[in-house]
Design a protein around this motif. Structure first.
Motif, mmCIF file in Angstrom:
data_model
loop_
_atom_site.group_PDB
_atom_site.id
_atom_site.type_symbol
_atom_site.label_atom_id
_atom_site.label_comp_id
_atom_site.label_asym_id
_atom_site.label_seq_id
_atom_site.Cartn_x
_atom_site.Cartn_y
_atom_site.Cartn_z
ATOM 1 N N ILE A 197 0.776 -1.210 0.102
ATOM 2 C CA ILE A 197 0.173 0.140 0.075
ATOM 3 C C ILE A 197 0.766 1.310 0.201
ATOM 4 N N ALA A 198 0.672 2.180 -0.929
ATOM 5 C CA ALA A 198 1.294 3.562 -1.233
ATOM 6 C C ALA A 198 0.196 4.415 -0.762
ATOM 7 N N LEU A 199 0.841 5.647 -0.250
ATOM 8 C CA LEU A 199 -0.202 6.638 0.245
ATOM 9 C C LEU A 199 0.497 8.227 -0.205
ATOM 10 N N PHE A 200 -0.551 8.905 -0.472
ATOM 11 C CA PHE A 200 -0.101 10.309 -0.774
ATOM 12 C C PHE A 200 -1.726 10.933 -0.918
ATOM 13 N N ASP A 201 -1.376 12.195 -1.296
ATOM 14 C CA ASP A 201 -2.787 13.002 -1.689
ATOM 15 C C ASP A 201 -2.792 13.653 -2.894
ATOM 16 N N THR A 202 -3.903 14.105 -3.407
ATOM 17 C CA THR A 202 -4.083 14.819 -4.801
ATOM 18 C C THR A 202 -3.483 16.168 -4.692
ATOM 19 N N ALA A 203 -3.250 16.784 -3.808
ATOM 20 C CA ALA A 203 -2.842 18.179 -3.627
ATOM 21 C C ALA A 203 -1.493 18.482 -2.669
ATOM 22 N N GLN A 204 -0.584 18.991 -3.354
ATOM 23 C CA GLN A 204 0.783 19.296 -2.698
ATOM 24 C C GLN A 204 0.608 20.796 -1.982
ATOM 25 N N LYS A 205 0.033 21.670 -2.556
ATOM 26 C CA LYS A 205 -0.285 22.866 -1.845
ATOM 27 C C LYS A 205 -1.563 23.362 -1.732
ATOM 28 N N VAL A 206 -2.007 23.800 -0.660
ATOM 29 C CA VAL A 206 -3.690 24.264 -0.588
ATOM 30 C C VAL A 206 -3.698 25.498 0.139
ATOM 31 N N HIS A 207 -4.862 25.941 0.158
ATOM 32 C CA HIS A 207 -5.094 27.363 0.982
ATOM 33 C C HIS A 207 -6.465 26.726 1.757
ATOM 34 N N ARG A 208 -6.621 26.860 2.933
ATOM 35 C CA ARG A 208 -7.810 26.700 3.751
ATOM 36 C C ARG A 208 -8.643 27.928 3.649
ATOM 37 N N LEU A 209 -9.900 27.538 3.270
ATOM 38 C CA LEU A 209 -10.624 28.705 3.462
ATOM 39 C C LEU A 209 -11.532 28.836 4.866
ATOM 40 N N LYS A 210 -11.555 27.869 5.444
ATOM 41 C CA LYS A 210 -11.677 27.579 7.092
ATOM 42 C C LYS A 210 -10.719 26.653 7.713
ATOM 43 N N ASP A 211 -10.602 27.143 8.940
ATOM 44 C CA ASP A 211 -9.448 26.182 9.664
ATOM 45 C C ASP A 211 -9.908 25.122 10.065
ATOM 46 N N ASN A 212 -10.378 24.231 9.116
ATOM 47 C CA ASN A 212 -10.760 22.718 9.494
ATOM 48 C C ASN A 212 -10.382 21.876 8.441
ATOM 49 N N ALA A 213 -10.628 20.624 8.642
ATOM 50 C CA ALA A 213 -10.289 19.564 7.608
ATOM 51 C C ALA A 213 -11.312 19.308 6.615
ATOM 52 N N ASP A 214 -12.278 20.146 6.152
ATOM 53 C CA ASP A 214 -13.355 19.904 5.356
ATOM 54 C C ASP A 214 -12.834 20.305 4.017
ATOM 55 N N ASP A 215 -13.158 19.219 3.227
ATOM 56 C CA ASP A 215 -12.680 19.287 1.729
ATOM 57 C C ASP A 215 -13.454 20.395 1.028
ATOM 58 N N ASN A 216 -14.652 20.940 1.451
ATOM 59 C CA ASN A 216 -15.329 21.835 0.822
ATOM 60 C C ASN A 216 -14.583 22.962 1.021
ATOM 61 N N PHE A 217 -13.912 23.305 1.980
ATOM 62 C CA PHE A 217 -13.138 24.706 2.161
ATOM 63 C C PHE A 217 -11.663 24.507 1.819
ATOM 64 N N LEU A 218 -11.293 23.765 0.893
ATOM 65 C CA LEU A 218 -9.879 23.489 0.662
ATOM 66 C C LEU A 218 -9.893 23.865 -0.803
ATOM 67 N N GLU A 219 -8.956 25.058 -1.077
ATOM 68 C CA GLU A 219 -8.568 25.495 -2.442
ATOM 69 C C GLU A 219 -7.184 24.867 -2.831
ATOM 70 N N ILE A 220 -7.208 24.055 -3.728
ATOM 71 C CA ILE A 220 -5.999 23.395 -4.295
ATOM 72 C C ILE A 220 -5.331 24.447 -5.200
#
Length: 195
Positions: free
Chosen positions: A81-104
């Motif tokens: 099993i390999a693991l990573f994410d689809t984003a290298q850099k993000v801006h959080r529109l809110k200070d939480n883990a909600d993907d709806n507020f994640l700007e890639i």
């Protein structure tokens, strides 16, 4: 605008056969370990425990609200099993883990990850945002596919390291508790990857 760089290196075991891609880690204050899917209330490792060991608590440290990173790493190496994410850099529109507020800001070069694992021909996205980002990334590589429905897959040919490889992309339900599905049902979907 605060831009976050991915805090982890890709986990790409030499014998990696299956690459799991989420969107981006939660803020570090929510981490219970220094590894992927670190949020104590994210059920990714509970799903794996239920699926592979019949026990959703298998990767938890007893009596503590954290996962056992060493046990998880050994398991991932054993299973390829390999693991990573689809984003290298993000801006959080809110200070939480909600993907709806994640700007890639910057997407991951997924094919460069696959180039490091010649045995890997399965990519899994663990949620809607990761699926959208992978689909857009594939579009930049000249590969036009539709996002699979949850629990479904699509295959495509890709030129990776100057050779053609058939990749199967599975979309799994999010392991976040915000995704309204019982953990046992999520495990049924994830089981499809191991048949």
């Amino acid at each position: 605008m605060t831009i976050e760089q991915h805090p982890l290196e890709p986990f790409l075991p030499e014998q990696g056969r299956i690459l799991f891609l989420g969107s981006f880690p939660p803020p570090q204050v929510r981490w219970s370990m220094n590894f992927f899917y670190p949020n104590w209330i994210n059920d990714f490792w509970r799903i794996q425990g239920l699926l592979h060991f019949g026990n959703k608590h298998h990767f938890e440290v007893e009596g503590e609200k954290r996962f056992d990173k060493e046990r998880i790493v050994a398991f991932c190496k054993e299973k390829g099993i390999a693991l990573f994410d689809t984003a290298q850099k993000v801006h959080r529109l809110k200070d939480n883990a909600d993907d709806n507020f994640l700007e890639i800001i910057e997407r991951t070069e997924v094919f460069s990850l696959l180039a490091q694992m010649p045995l890997c021909n399965i990519v899994v996205t663990t949620g809607g945002k990761a699926s959208e980002e992978l689909c857009q990334y594939l579009g930049t590589q000249g590969i036009e596919v539709k996002i699979p429905k949850v629990g479904k897959m699509v295959s495509f040919s890709a030129n990776i390291s100057a050779s053609s490889r058939v990749i199967t992309w599975w979309r799994m339900p999010s392991s976040s508790r915000a995704y309204p599905m019982k953990i046992e049902k999520k495990a049924e979907y994830y089981k499809l990857l191991w048949k």
